[in-house]
Design a protein around this motif. Structure first.
Motif, mmCIF file in Angstrom:
data_model
loop_
_atom_site.group_PDB
_atom_site.id
_atom_site.type_symbol
_atom_site.label_atom_id
_atom_site.label_comp_id
_atom_site.label_asym_id
_atom_site.label_seq_id
_atom_site.Cartn_x
_atom_site.Cartn_y
_atom_site.Cartn_z
ATOM 1 N N PRO A 23 -5.705 4.990 3.153
ATOM 2 C CA PRO A 23 -7.019 4.001 3.195
ATOM 3 C C PRO A 23 -6.785 3.267 2.153
ATOM 4 N N ALA A 24 -6.869 3.773 0.874
ATOM 5 C CA ALA A 24 -6.835 3.132 -0.294
ATOM 6 C C ALA A 24 -5.544 2.145 -0.388
ATOM 7 N N ILE A 25 -4.414 2.554 -0.188
ATOM 8 C CA ILE A 25 -3.184 1.712 -0.147
ATOM 9 C C ILE A 25 -3.259 0.702 0.732
ATOM 10 N N SER A 26 -3.748 0.888 2.047
ATOM 11 C CA SER A 26 -3.504 -0.199 2.940
ATOM 12 C C SER A 26 -4.548 -1.196 2.670
ATOM 13 N N GLY A 27 -5.607 -0.558 2.027
ATOM 14 C CA GLY A 27 -6.697 -1.873 1.739
ATOM 15 C C GLY A 27 -6.375 -2.578 0.652
ATOM 16 N N ASP A 28 -5.823 -2.055 -0.303
ATOM 17 C CA ASP A 28 -5.283 -2.752 -1.451
ATOM 18 C C ASP A 28 -4.257 -3.821 -1.224
ATOM 19 N N LEU A 29 -3.114 -3.308 -0.411
ATOM 20 C CA LEU A 29 -1.987 -4.009 -0.128
ATOM 21 C C LEU A 29 -2.048 -4.989 1.247
ATOM 22 N N HIS A 30 -3.572 -4.958 1.840
ATOM 23 C CA HIS A 30 -3.495 -5.548 2.990
ATOM 24 C C HIS A 30 -2.413 -5.403 3.952
ATOM 25 N N ILE A 31 -2.318 -3.957 4.256
ATOM 26 C CA ILE A 31 -1.594 -3.450 5.412
ATOM 27 C C ILE A 31 -2.328 -2.568 6.266
ATOM 28 N N SER A 32 -1.790 -2.186 7.368
ATOM 29 C CA SER A 32 -2.532 -1.151 8.301
ATOM 30 C C SER A 32 -2.143 0.096 7.402
ATOM 31 N N GLU A 33 -2.902 1.210 8.200
ATOM 32 C CA GLU A 33 -2.785 2.497 7.704
ATOM 33 C C GLU A 33 -1.485 3.101 7.999
ATOM 34 N N SER A 34 -1.182 2.704 9.213
ATOM 35 C CA SER A 34 0.129 3.287 9.880
ATOM 36 C C SER A 34 1.373 2.835 8.997
ATOM 37 N N ALA A 35 1.211 1.526 8.661
ATOM 38 C CA ALA A 35 2.303 0.874 7.710
ATOM 39 C C ALA A 35 2.345 1.429 6.465
ATOM 40 N N ALA A 36 1.114 1.817 5.668
ATOM 41 C CA ALA A 36 1.008 2.710 4.464
ATOM 42 C C ALA A 36 1.730 3.947 4.741
ATOM 43 N N GLY A 37 1.662 4.556 5.923
ATOM 44 C CA GLY A 37 2.216 5.860 5.997
ATOM 45 C C GLY A 37 3.706 5.768 5.937
ATOM 46 N N GLN A 38 4.414 4.694 6.041
ATOM 47 C CA GLN A 38 5.709 4.504 5.917
ATOM 48 C C GLN A 38 6.191 4.934 4.342
ATOM 49 N N THR A 39 5.145 4.787 3.312
ATOM 50 C CA THR A 39 5.568 5.426 1.986
ATOM 51 C C THR A 39 5.950 6.593 1.812
ATOM 52 N N VAL A 40 5.468 7.721 2.889
ATOM 53 C CA VAL A 40 5.871 8.813 2.980
ATOM 54 C C VAL A 40 7.212 9.043 3.646
ATOM 55 N N THR A 41 7.411 8.260 4.848
ATOM 56 C CA THR A 41 8.554 8.314 5.672
ATOM 57 C C THR A 41 9.874 7.881 4.773
#
Length: 208
Positions: A23-41
């Motif tokens: 949630p913190a990454i997605s809010g700061d970078l203005h992306i969805s949480e699913s997109a932010a999850g790609q940082t793990v993938t």
């Protein structure tokens, strides 16, 4: 051995930590949480893609130099991730971190075996790989806690600091070993041609 375990701990922490701060990454970078999850993938993809060719290319390197390179890579990519102002840069940094992870995972067990006497190699492997289950257990919740206290960007700064401390530890306590002689190295093409262990086992069972 404990320094090697710390290296494995940082590797898994870096891989799993973003799962708790999406949630913190997605809010700061203005992306969805699913997109932010790609940082793990993308970290995992980097580990898979880079492990065999990078290890093949560095077989002749002194082992401690390679270990320090992987740890330094963690420090640099954590800084870039924490400072990134756009999603593409963060993904690129995470992919690079995954490449370094592939290198570290490929050398940590052989390194531990070379550091120990033959009758103590089992114990050495247990200690050197102990950082993995610990990080798997606490990586995501610790990342969530830190992000809540100091922000997700500062959380990556903490990982940079930890990588720096492990680098100093390795320099002070971990002996160096030479890489493989050229005649002992397995060409990368031959590595890809080796059947997986499960295939060899099933083939043997079929023959019997």
């Amino acid at each position: 051995m404990l320094a090697l375990a710390a290296g494995g701990f940082i590797t898994i922490m870096l891989e799993t930590m973003p799962a708790g701060i999406l949630p913190a990454i997605s809010g700061d970078l203005h992306i969805s949480e699913s997109a932010a999850g790609q940082t793990v993938t993308i970290f995992a993809i980097g580990s898979i893609v880079g492990a065999i060719p990078l290890i093949s290319a560095t077989m002749g390197w002194p082992r401690r130099r390679l270990l320090l390179l992987a740890l330094a890579g963690y420090a640099v990519t954590s800084v870039v991730t924490g400072l990134s102002g756009n999603f593409a840069l963060a993904l690129a940094a995470r992919f690079a971190a995954g490449l370094f992870a592939g290198v570290l995972w490929a050398i940590i067990a052989p390194y531990a075996r070379r550091m120990a006497a033959p009758h103590q190699q089992g114990k050495a492997l247990t200690i050197a790989l102990a950082g993995t289950p610990i990080a798997l257990a606490i990586g995501t919740p610790v990342g969530t806690l830190l992000a809540g206290l100091i922000g997700w960007r500062a959380t990556f700064a903490v990982m940079t600091l930890l990588a720096g401390l492990v680098i100093a530890w390795v320099l002070a306590a971990v002996p160096d070993f030479p890489g493989q002689a050229k005649r002992e190295r397995t060409p990368v093409g031959r590595v890809f041609a080796i059947p997986p262990a499960w295939f060899r086992s099933s083939s043997s069972s079929s023959c019997t």
